[in-house]
Structure formats: structure tokens, C-alpha cells
Design a protein around this motif. Structure first.
Motif, short mmCIF file in Angstrom:
data_model
loop_
_atom_site.label_atom_id
_atom_site.label_comp_id
_atom_site.label_asym_id
_atom_site.label_seq_id
_atom_site.Cartn_x
_atom_site.Cartn_y
_atom_site.Cartn_z
N ALA A 53 -54.58 40.39 -8.54
CA ALA A 53 -55.55 41.26 -9.18
C ALA A 53 -54.84 42.36 -9.96
O ALA A 53 -53.77 42.83 -9.58
N TYR A 54 -55.47 42.78 -11.05
CA TYR A 54 -54.90 43.85 -11.88
C TYR A 54 -55.11 45.19 -11.18
O TYR A 54 -56.17 45.49 -10.66
N GLY A 55 -54.06 46.01 -11.17
CA GLY A 55 -54.16 47.35 -10.60
C GLY A 55 -53.94 47.34 -9.10
O GLY A 55 -53.86 46.29 -8.46
N LEU A 56 -53.83 48.54 -8.54
CA LEU A 56 -53.58 48.68 -7.11
C LEU A 56 -54.87 48.50 -6.32
O LEU A 56 -55.89 49.13 -6.64
N PRO A 57 -54.88 47.67 -5.29
CA PRO A 57 -56.09 47.52 -4.49
C PRO A 57 -56.32 48.76 -3.63
O PRO A 57 -55.38 49.40 -3.17
N THR A 58 -57.56 49.09 -3.42
CA THR A 58 -57.90 50.19 -2.52
C THR A 58 -57.97 49.66 -1.09
O THR A 58 -58.07 48.45 -0.86
N ILE A 59 -57.95 50.58 -0.12
CA ILE A 59 -58.06 50.15 1.27
C ILE A 59 -59.43 49.52 1.51
O ILE A 59 -59.55 48.58 2.31
N GLU A 60 -60.46 50.01 0.81
CA GLU A 60 -61.80 49.42 0.96
C GLU A 60 -61.81 47.97 0.47
O GLU A 60 -62.42 47.09 1.10
N GLN A 61 -61.13 47.69 -0.64
CA GLN A 61 -61.05 46.32 -1.14
C GLN A 61 -60.29 45.42 -0.16
O GLN A 61 -60.69 44.28 0.09
N ARG A 62 -59.25 45.95 0.39
CA ARG A 62 -58.48 45.15 1.36
C ARG A 62 -59.31 44.85 2.60
O ARG A 62 -59.23 43.76 3.16
N MET A 63 -60.09 45.82 3.05
CA MET A 63 -60.95 45.57 4.21
C MET A 63 -62.03 44.54 3.86
O MET A 63 -62.37 43.69 4.69
N ASP A 64 -62.56 44.62 2.64
CA ASP A 64 -63.52 43.60 2.19
C ASP A 64 -62.88 42.22 2.22
O ASP A 64 -63.53 41.21 2.56
N ASP A 65 -61.60 42.14 1.86
CA ASP A 65 -60.89 40.85 1.87
C ASP A 65 -60.79 40.29 3.28
O ASP A 65 -60.97 39.08 3.50
N VAL A 66 -60.51 41.15 4.26
CA VAL A 66 -60.43 40.71 5.66
C VAL A 66 -61.78 40.19 6.11
O VAL A 66 -61.89 39.12 6.75
N ARG A 67 -62.86 40.93 5.79
CA ARG A 67 -64.20 40.47 6.18
C ARG A 67 -64.54 39.14 5.51
O ARG A 67 -65.13 38.25 6.14
N ALA A 68 -64.14 38.99 4.25
CA ALA A 68 -64.43 37.74 3.55
C ALA A 68 -63.72 36.56 4.20
O ALA A 68 -64.30 35.47 4.35
N VAL A 69 -62.47 36.76 4.60
CA VAL A 69 -61.72 35.69 5.26
C VAL A 69 -62.34 35.36 6.60
O VAL A 69 -62.53 34.17 6.95
N LEU A 70 -62.68 36.38 7.40
CA LEU A 70 -63.30 36.12 8.70
C LEU A 70 -64.61 35.37 8.53
O LEU A 70 -64.89 34.40 9.26
N ASP A 71 -65.42 35.79 7.57
CA ASP A 71 -66.71 35.12 7.35
C ASP A 71 -66.50 33.67 6.93
O ASP A 71 -67.17 32.76 7.43
N ASP A 72 -65.58 33.43 6.01
CA ASP A 72 -65.36 32.08 5.51
C ASP A 72 -64.78 31.18 6.60
O ASP A 72 -65.04 29.97 6.63
N ALA A 73 -64.00 31.76 7.51
CA ALA A 73 -63.41 30.99 8.61
C ALA A 73 -64.36 30.84 9.78
O ALA A 73 -64.02 30.20 10.78
N GLY A 74 -65.56 31.43 9.67
CA GLY A 74 -66.55 31.31 10.73
C GLY A 74 -66.24 32.15 11.94
O GLY A 74 -66.60 31.79 13.07
N SER A 75 -65.59 33.28 11.75
CA SER A 75 -65.21 34.15 12.86
C SER A 75 -66.11 35.38 12.89
O SER A 75 -66.12 36.17 11.93
N ARG A 76 -66.83 35.53 13.98
CA ARG A 76 -67.71 36.70 14.13
C ARG A 76 -66.94 37.92 14.61
O ARG A 76 -67.24 39.05 14.22
N ARG A 77 -65.93 37.67 15.44
CA ARG A 77 -65.22 38.76 16.10
C ARG A 77 -63.81 38.27 16.41
O ARG A 77 -63.63 37.14 16.87
N ALA A 78 -62.81 39.08 16.16
CA ALA A 78 -61.43 38.61 16.31
C ALA A 78 -60.51 39.71 16.81
O ALA A 78 -60.79 40.91 16.65
N VAL A 79 -59.40 39.29 17.39
CA VAL A 79 -58.27 40.19 17.63
C VAL A 79 -57.59 40.40 16.28
O VAL A 79 -57.29 39.43 15.58
N VAL A 80 -57.38 41.65 15.90
CA VAL A 80 -56.75 41.96 14.62
C VAL A 80 -55.32 42.40 14.89
O VAL A 80 -55.08 43.34 15.65
#
Length: 396
Positions: A187-214
Motif C-alpha cells: 500500500a502507498y504511504g505509511l499504514p496507521t495502527i488502526e489500519q493494521r488492526m483492521d487487517d488483523v480483524r480481516a484475517v481472523l474473519d476470513d480464517a473463521g476465527s471468532r477469538r484467538a491467542v494473539v
């Protein structure tokens, strides 16, 4: 014997030798050995009890050079020394005849090697985030790697593969490349921490994970801390390794690098990207290992462009999650090696004091890189903690 026939993985008495990468380890701890001694040991292991004459060994190991029996004896001494007490029993010299390996050996040839995990993509807004799922354990564990990463090339290192398989042995392990690195969108530019957290949620959702050890390693510790503080319903437990809460030195946080030290790191990236950046500081036990240095340099090149690497390094300098530490509700394990020079152990102690109900485990060693040194201690501590606190049903 064709050298392609040596490319197996051989295990004996707690040791593992990977013929493809010429890496020798004992219970996950890397053991340095010069290349010719690796070849000698690997040839004996491939024979698994067969007696190799001195003539055959000399011709195989020095095909284009005239070498003496003294050279062969030196290789035997080097290999025995690397194996410690096991060495004398393992490598047997039959006078006037040759050498053989005299312990039971379990061999796995390349065609038997575990297949690489499939790469999937989760959509986070309009950004593709690459991820993999490995293992079928009773809990979900999402591992956030430090700085830069590459999902596929990481598996090419036996040390990385061993570490990841260790985590996957007790969990459904979810791996991902952060945006801007590896197989995820640059992605162009520096990602924000909010964008990175959105990325983690997107991966968990796509992997079918409701709750995980981080599990956050090094720079990704800040991401893991922020995610646990902001989305407690998605986090069953938090594990931090080699993490830091701030990356700018101050009177109240005197362990972080100075501005001058950070600039030196930026300069190293600009001038030396493509080489094994920071290897002496983050993995001193592997700094003299040519095979690992070459892999580390290639891993960084594949993980990010020079400009992306520099941008991410500058972004990391702005990490400051101290205010979020008291907000973490999940059970937390803080792991740190006592002599880590890249991130001071006092930083781990501060986080453990400020995170409610956190447990600190200080480990021996000076390596910052998680799969260098005694990775077995990290895997076992994580396994025990994660299974105790993450036993809820993590899948949707």
C-alpha cells in the motif's frame, strides 16, 4: 554419490541436520559448523551405518583438490566437537579403513517433506492481506511477525519452519504478512495502527476465527497490544516476545534507541538493503553462519523493497503504546531474553508491571530473533500458557 541425494533431513539423539540448508541444530538450537564439516557429517548420515573408505570420502569431499588424510581427520574432529558427548559414539573411525555413523538415524527425504501451507487473501478495505493457516489444534493462535516478513520464503529456513511447526503443534496457527510486506499489497504511504488492526480483524474473519491467542513479536508487539486493548472480545490471551512499548528514548523510557541510533539504522537500510541487515545485533548466535546470513538477506529482500523497509522502520520509531497497557484485559505472557541488545529486558519488565495480571518469563540468551537460539523454550512457554488461557472455542 550425487549431492542431490543428500538433501534430506536427518535426526539422531536430539540433533537434526537439514541437508538442503546445511543447518545443524540440537533441540531447536542452532549449532555452527564450517561447511566442509557439514558435508562430512551429512555424507555419513546419508549412509546411515555404511562404512565409507577414506579414499571415497576424500574423492567425494574434495573432488577437484588433492587432500590428505589429515584433512579428513580434522573434519572428523570438528564434527565430533559439534555433537558434544554424542560425537565420540556417533562418528566411528575404523583404523586403516574409514568412517561410519554408528547411531540410529531417522531420515526424511525431500519428497516426504511437509507441503507448504496454502496462501489465502483477506480483504481489508481495498487491500489484500496474505495469510496461511497451519495445524488443527484446539485453539486459534494468530502470530504477528516483526518488521518485515514473507509467508512463503520464511518456510525455506529450517529454523523458521521448525518454530512455526512448533506453534502449530498445539494450535490452529494463523500467519500473515502485514500490509506493505511480503505477499500482502504494498500500500502507498505509511499504514496507521488502526489500519493494521483492521487487517488483523480481516484475517481472523476470513480464517473463521471468532477469538484467538494473539502473539506479537518485536515491532508487532505494539500492534498486538493495541489490538488486545481495543478488541478484547477477539483476544483470549496475549503473548509478547521481544516487544517494546516505545521506540523513542525519554527520561521515563531510557532503554529505547536515541535519535542518532535510529538514524544509523535508517542509513544502514538505505546503503545496505539486500545484505543481512542488523544480523549481528538481532541474532548474534547466527551472525557467523554463512547459510543463515544468505537466507536472512534474501528474506529481507523478498519481504520489502528498500523504500518500504525504510518507511516501515520510520513508522516503528513512532510506536508508543504505554498508555494502552493498563487497558489489556486478556491474560498476558511477556517473554524476553535477558541479554537481548536490540530490545532491553527492562522494557519487558515495564510492560509486565503495567499490564494487569501479566506474567513475565525471562529467558537465557542474547538473540532477539525469535527462531534463533533456544526456540524450544519459547514454544513450550507459549504452549503451556495458550492452552491454559485460550481453551475457549475460537472458531466461528
Amino acid at each position: 554419490m550425487a549431492r542431490s541425494a543428500w538433501q534430506g533431513t536427518y535426526s539422531f539423539d536430539g540433533f537434526t541436520l537439514d541437508g538442503r540448508s546445511a543447518q545443524l541444530s540440537y533441540q531447536g538450537r542452532h549449532i555452527p559448523l564450517r561447511p566442509k564439516a557439514y558435508e562430512f557429517l551429512l555424507l555419513l548420515l546419508h549412509g546411515r551405518g555404511r562404512l565409507f573408505s577414506k579414499e571415497e570420502l576424500l574423492e567425494t569431499l574434495w573432488p577437484d583438490t588433492i587432500a590428505s588424510e589429515d584433512s579428513l581427520a580434522q573434519l572428523a574432529r570438528s564434527a565430533r566437537s559439534a555433537l558434544g558427548q554424542t560425537g565420540q559414539d556417533a562418528i566411528v573411525n575404523i583404523p586403516r579403513r574409514g568412517y561410519r555413523f554408528d547411531l540410529p538415524v531417522e531420515a526424511k527425504m525431500p519428497e516426504q517433506a511437509a507441503p507448504r501451507p496454502e496462501v489465502h487473501y483477506a480483504m481489508s478495505g481495498d487491500i489484500h492481506i496474505a495469510y496461511q493457516v497451519v495445524g488443527e489444534g484446539p485453539i486459534d493462535l494468530i502470530y504477528a511477525p516483526g518488521w518485515v516478513s514473507h509467508l512463503e520464503y520464511g518456510w525455506e529456513s529450517p529454523l523458521v519452519a521448525q518454530f512455526l511447526r512448533g506453534l502449530a503443534s498445539f494450535s490452529r496457527l494463523i500467519l500473515f504478512d502485514k500490509r506493505g510486506t511480503g505477499l500482502s499489497d504494498r500500500a502507498y504511504g505509511l499504514p496507521t495502527i488502526e489500519q493494521r488492526m483492521d487487517d488483523v480483524r480481516a484475517v481472523l474473519d476470513d480464517a473463521g476465527s471468532r477469538r484467538a491467542v494473539v502473539f506479537g513479536m518485536s515491532e508487532a508487539g505494539g500492534l498486538a497490544i493495541s489490538f488486545a486493548a481495543q478488541y478484547p472480545e477477539r483476544v483470549s490471551a496475549l503473548v509478547l516476545y521481544g516487544a517494546f512499548a516505545r521506540r523513542v528514548r525519554s527520561a521515563t523510557y531510557p532503554w529505547a534507541p536515541t535519535a542518532k541510533e535510529r538514524q544509523k539504522f535508517y542509513d544502514e537500510i538505505e546503503r545496505g538493503w539486500g545484505g543481512p541487515i542488523a544480523i549481528n545485533e538481532i541474532a548474534p548466535s547466527l551472525a557467523g553462519d554463512t547459510a543463515f546470513r544468505n537466507w536472512w538477506a534474501a528474506y529481507q529482500r523478498r519481504s520489502a523493497s528498500p523504500a518500504d523497509a525504510l518507511a516501515l522502520a520510520r513508522m516503528n520509531t513512532g510506536v508508543d503504546v504505554i498508555a494502552q497497557l493498563p487497558a489489556i484485559k486478556a491474560p498476558t505472557l511477556v517473554l524476553h531474553r535477558k541479554k537481548d541488545e536490540h530490545v532491553h529486558v527492562e522494557e519487558a519488565r515495564l510492560m509486565a508491571r503495567r499490564i494487569p495480571s501479566a506474567m513475565l518469563r525471562e529467558l537465557s540468551g542474547a538473540d532477539h530473533l525469535i527462531y534463533a537460539g533456544n526456540q524450544g523454550a519459547i514454544i513450550e512457554a507459549t504452549r503451556e500458557f495458550a492452552l491454559r488461557h485460550g481453551a475457549e472455542d475460537c472458531t466461528g
